[in-house]
Design a protein around this motif. Structure first.
Motif, PDB file in Angstrom:
ATOM      1  N   GLU A  26      -2.640  -5.527   2.019  1.00 21.88           N
ATOM      2  CA  GLU A  26      -2.513  -6.699   1.148  1.00 21.88           C
ATOM      3  C   GLU A  26      -1.737  -6.259  -0.088  1.00 21.88           C
ATOM      4  O   GLU A  26      -2.282  -5.614  -0.970  1.00 21.88           O
ATOM      5  N   GLY A  27      -0.465  -6.597  -0.114  1.00 21.98           N
ATOM      6  CA  GLY A  27       0.380  -6.121  -1.212  1.00 21.98           C
ATOM      7  C   GLY A  27       0.478  -4.607  -1.154  1.00 21.98           C
ATOM      8  O   GLY A  27       0.810  -4.023  -0.124  1.00 21.98           O
ATOM      9  N   GLU A  28       0.139  -3.940  -2.257  1.00 24.67           N
ATOM     10  CA  GLU A  28       0.151  -2.484  -2.306  1.00 24.67           C
ATOM     11  C   GLU A  28      -1.179  -1.887  -1.820  1.00 24.67           C
ATOM     12  O   GLU A  28      -1.265  -0.693  -1.547  1.00 24.67           O
ATOM     13  N   LYS A  29      -2.186  -2.707  -1.727  1.00 26.62           N
ATOM     14  CA  LYS A  29      -3.513  -2.225  -1.327  1.00 26.62           C
ATOM     15  C   LYS A  29      -3.586  -2.048   0.190  1.00 26.62           C
ATOM     16  O   LYS A  29      -2.927  -2.763   0.932  1.00 26.62           O
ATOM     17  N   TYR A  30      -4.413  -1.089   0.607  1.00 27.56           N
ATOM     18  CA  TYR A  30      -4.601  -0.936   2.046  1.00 27.56           C
ATOM     19  C   TYR A  30      -5.910  -0.223   2.371  1.00 27.56           C
ATOM     20  O   TYR A  30      -6.482   0.498   1.548  1.00 27.56           O
ATOM     21  N   LEU A  31      -6.360  -0.456   3.595  1.00 28.28           N
ATOM     22  CA  LEU A  31      -7.516   0.236   4.168  1.00 28.28           C
ATOM     23  C   LEU A  31      -7.053   0.796   5.505  1.00 28.28           C
ATOM     24  O   LEU A  31      -6.734   0.046   6.425  1.00 28.28           O
TER      25      LEU A  31
END
Length: 213
Positions: free
Chosen positions: A67-72
């Motif tokens: 999600e955008g720059e975020k990640y899991l």
């Protein structure tokens, strides 16, 4: 006369190369525009690492939510959570959590958040082969690093011609290592928890916390 003929061949070759590069860039821009239109992306993938010289042949599966720059990211039994500022690497086997700022110094590193847009800077583009894979037309684009000191020799990006989604990514290193990431499933705009990219220390009591920064 010979000089004029040679000059004409050189100019024609340059014009063909420029047109080819422009076609590749246009296709990559279409892929990037498609990706940016999604709120989030969930990918299940196969990861293969090969180096015949070193007798390395490793294959595994993983999944990532971006999600955008975020990640899991889950791969090789390790979970990586990036909340946009801090990267948490969780290893249940070692009972250890490593906390650091996201690695932005090594521009050769293709992180999950950059996987769908890394090619925008630092590469020359060229159209490559087209393959029919299970009825899907996959157009490959060859990316060559502009920086001659890059550890990457070239990257082949396979793009589904119909959906404009990335099918696979083949990275070839100068040391002979070939890394292939193949997308098994590509889902978009899935309902996700607001705390998905938030590290909860309470879940890892007893773990060794290793702060690098």
């Amino acid at each position: 006369m010979k000089k004029l003929f040679v000059l004409a061949i050189v100019l024609l070759s340059f014009s063909t190369y420029a047109q080819d590069a422009e076609k590749a860039k246009t296709l990559l821009n279409e892929v990037n525009a498609k990706v940016k239109g999604y709120n989030n992306i969930s990918i299940d993938f196969k990861y293969v690492l090969k180096n015949t010289t070193e007798n390395i042949n490793q294959e595994t599966r993983g999944d990532v939510i971006i999600e955008g720059e975020k990640y899991l990211l889950n791969i090789l039994g390790v979970t990586r959570i990036f909340d946009g500022k801090t990267l948490y690497t969780i290893s249940p086997e070692d009972e250890e959590v490593t906390i650091s700022k996201n690695n932005t110094e090594d521009e050769n590193t293709i992180t999950p958040s950059k996987m769908l847009s890394f090619y925008q800077n630092g590469y020359n583009y060229a159209m490559d082969i087209v393959q029919n894979i299970n009825g899907r037309k996959i157009q490959y684009v060859k990316l060559t690093p502009i920086d001659s000191n890059s550890e990457i020799k070239q990257v082949l990006l396979g793009i589904d011609a119909q959906t404009k989604h990335i099918y696979n990514l083949i990275e070839i290193g100068k040391n002979g290592t070939q890394t292939t990431l193949t997308v098994n499933s590509f889902k978009t705009n899935e309902p996700i928890s607001k705390t998905l990219f938030t590290f909860d220390a309470n879940k890892y009591k007893g773990y060794y916390i290793n702060k690098l920064d």
